[in-house]
Design a protein around this motif. Structure first.
Motif, mmCIF file in Angstrom:
data_model
loop_
_atom_site.group_PDB
_atom_site.id
_atom_site.type_symbol
_atom_site.label_atom_id
_atom_site.label_comp_id
_atom_site.label_asym_id
_atom_site.label_seq_id
_atom_site.Cartn_x
_atom_site.Cartn_y
_atom_site.Cartn_z
ATOM 1 N N ARG A 194 0.855 -1.181 0.000
ATOM 2 C CA ARG A 194 0.000 0.000 0.000
ATOM 3 C C ARG A 194 0.893 1.234 0.000
ATOM 4 N NH1 ARG A 194 -4.736 -1.641 4.285
ATOM 5 N NH2 ARG A 194 -4.309 -3.881 4.393
ATOM 6 N N VAL A 195 0.689 2.115 -0.965
ATOM 7 C CA VAL A 195 1.537 3.308 -1.038
ATOM 8 C C VAL A 195 0.714 4.547 -1.351
ATOM 9 C CG1 VAL A 195 3.447 1.899 -1.949
ATOM 10 C CG2 VAL A 195 2.057 3.255 -3.529
ATOM 11 N N SER A 196 1.330 5.678 -1.083
ATOM 12 C CA SER A 196 0.860 6.956 -1.611
ATOM 13 C C SER A 196 2.061 7.597 -2.274
ATOM 14 C CB SER A 196 0.315 7.861 -0.508
ATOM 15 O OG SER A 196 0.151 9.179 -1.008
ATOM 16 N N MET A 197 2.061 7.627 -3.581
ATOM 17 C CA MET A 197 3.188 8.240 -4.280
ATOM 18 C C MET A 197 3.237 9.734 -4.000
ATOM 19 S SD MET A 197 4.618 5.673 -5.556
ATOM 20 C CE MET A 197 5.955 6.647 -6.241
ATOM 21 N N LYS A 198 2.093 10.344 -3.748
ATOM 22 C CA LYS A 198 2.064 11.776 -3.465
ATOM 23 C C LYS A 198 2.618 12.080 -2.076
ATOM 24 C CE LYS A 198 -0.983 15.808 -3.498
ATOM 25 N NZ LYS A 198 -2.370 16.308 -3.763
ATOM 26 N N GLN A 199 2.221 11.278 -1.090
ATOM 27 C CA GLN A 199 2.663 11.502 0.284
ATOM 28 C C GLN A 199 3.976 10.788 0.607
ATOM 29 O OE1 GLN A 199 1.134 13.584 2.303
ATOM 30 N NE2 GLN A 199 -0.598 13.986 0.951
ATOM 31 N N LYS A 200 4.454 9.973 -0.325
ATOM 32 C CA LYS A 200 5.704 9.213 -0.134
ATOM 33 C C LYS A 200 5.612 8.238 1.040
ATOM 34 C CE LYS A 200 7.606 11.792 -3.336
ATOM 35 N NZ LYS A 200 7.794 11.316 -4.713
ATOM 36 N N GLY A 202 4.835 4.233 2.412
ATOM 37 C CA GLY A 202 4.879 2.852 1.961
ATOM 38 C C GLY A 202 6.023 2.546 1.023
ATOM 39 N N LEU A 203 6.845 3.542 0.726
ATOM 40 C CA LEU A 203 7.888 3.355 -0.276
ATOM 41 C C LEU A 203 9.077 2.562 0.252
ATOM 42 C CD1 LEU A 203 7.895 6.773 -2.155
ATOM 43 C CD2 LEU A 203 6.643 4.679 -2.664
ATOM 44 N N ASP A 204 9.230 2.477 1.569
ATOM 45 C CA ASP A 204 10.321 1.670 2.102
ATOM 46 C C ASP A 204 10.152 0.204 1.719
ATOM 47 O OD1 ASP A 204 8.021 1.669 3.696
ATOM 48 O OD2 ASP A 204 9.124 1.157 5.514
#
Length: 212
Positions: A194-200, A202-204
């Motif tokens: 689950r990620v939010s590319m806008k909020q950065k 879940g990217l880990d």
């Protein structure tokens, strides 16, 4: 009555594409390139993912597929990575033949990570391998929390599902837990992030998949 030989054109096309995909994969292996086939609907966040890793990593390149236009291609070109634009016309997916020829327009010796951004569609690309090491499906909560359940075949041919824009799930009345449950039911081997590319956010977890 005439007896006609039955020809399965669809199977022949897929078989030929599989042969081309093997050639693509061999070229990438020869250049020690890690590659990803990004599949998802228009607006799901595929280009944003490429942008994210182009900023994080050295040696990122891309092949961008669209039915028409250069919007995503220009976005990636502006951040300075090597990128090739492929317009497919009436075809709603990339194929390995197109990708193999696109490789000749890229500085492969300078690329360590190559993203194939497939045409915005969750159905057509299913049977057409591109020769990438990994296939990643990208969906957005804005597509509805039933989007995963409605596209089982693409999930069965993929290794990872990215659910993007989770920061606005409540605003669009999307049940992210339901999307995860559907994915796990369809393909129990599928990793889900689950990620939010806008909020950065879940990217880990995504970093661990992309960067190895």
């Amino acid at each position: 009555m005439h007896d006609y030989e039955k020809i399965d054109v669809g199977s022949d096309l897929i078989e030929e594409n599989d042969k081309e995909a093997l050639k693509v994969n061999q070229v990438l292996k020869d250049h020690d390139i890690r590659s990803f086939d990004l599949v998802g609907a228009i607006g799901s966040g595929k280009t944003s993912i490429v942008e994210e890793y182009a900023c994080k990593l050295n040696g990122v390149g891309a092949v961008v597929g669209d039915v028409s236009g250069e919007d995503d291609y220009q976005r990636l070109r502006e951040i300075g990575i090597p990128v090739v634009n492929l317009n497919t016309g009436r075809e709603c997916h990339l194929d390995a033949h197109l990708v193999r020829h696109a490789l000749s327009d890229l500085p492969l010796d300078e690329i360590e990570y190559l993203f194939f951004e497939n045409v915005g569609n969750l159905v057509c690309p299913t049977d057409f391998k591109l020769g990438a090491d990994h296939r990643i499906v990208v969906v957005s909560v804005t597509e509805g929390d039933d989007v995963v359940n409605k596209h089982p075949m693409i999930l069965k041919t993929s290794e990872l599902l990215i659910i993007n824009k989770v920061d606005i799930a409540d605003a669009v009345d999307a049940d992210v837990d339901r999307m995860v449950r559907d994915a796990e039911r369809i393909n129990s081997d599928l990793d889900v992030i689950r990620v939010s590319m806008k909020q950065k956010t879940g990217l880990d977890k995504l970093d661990k998949v992309i960067i190895q």
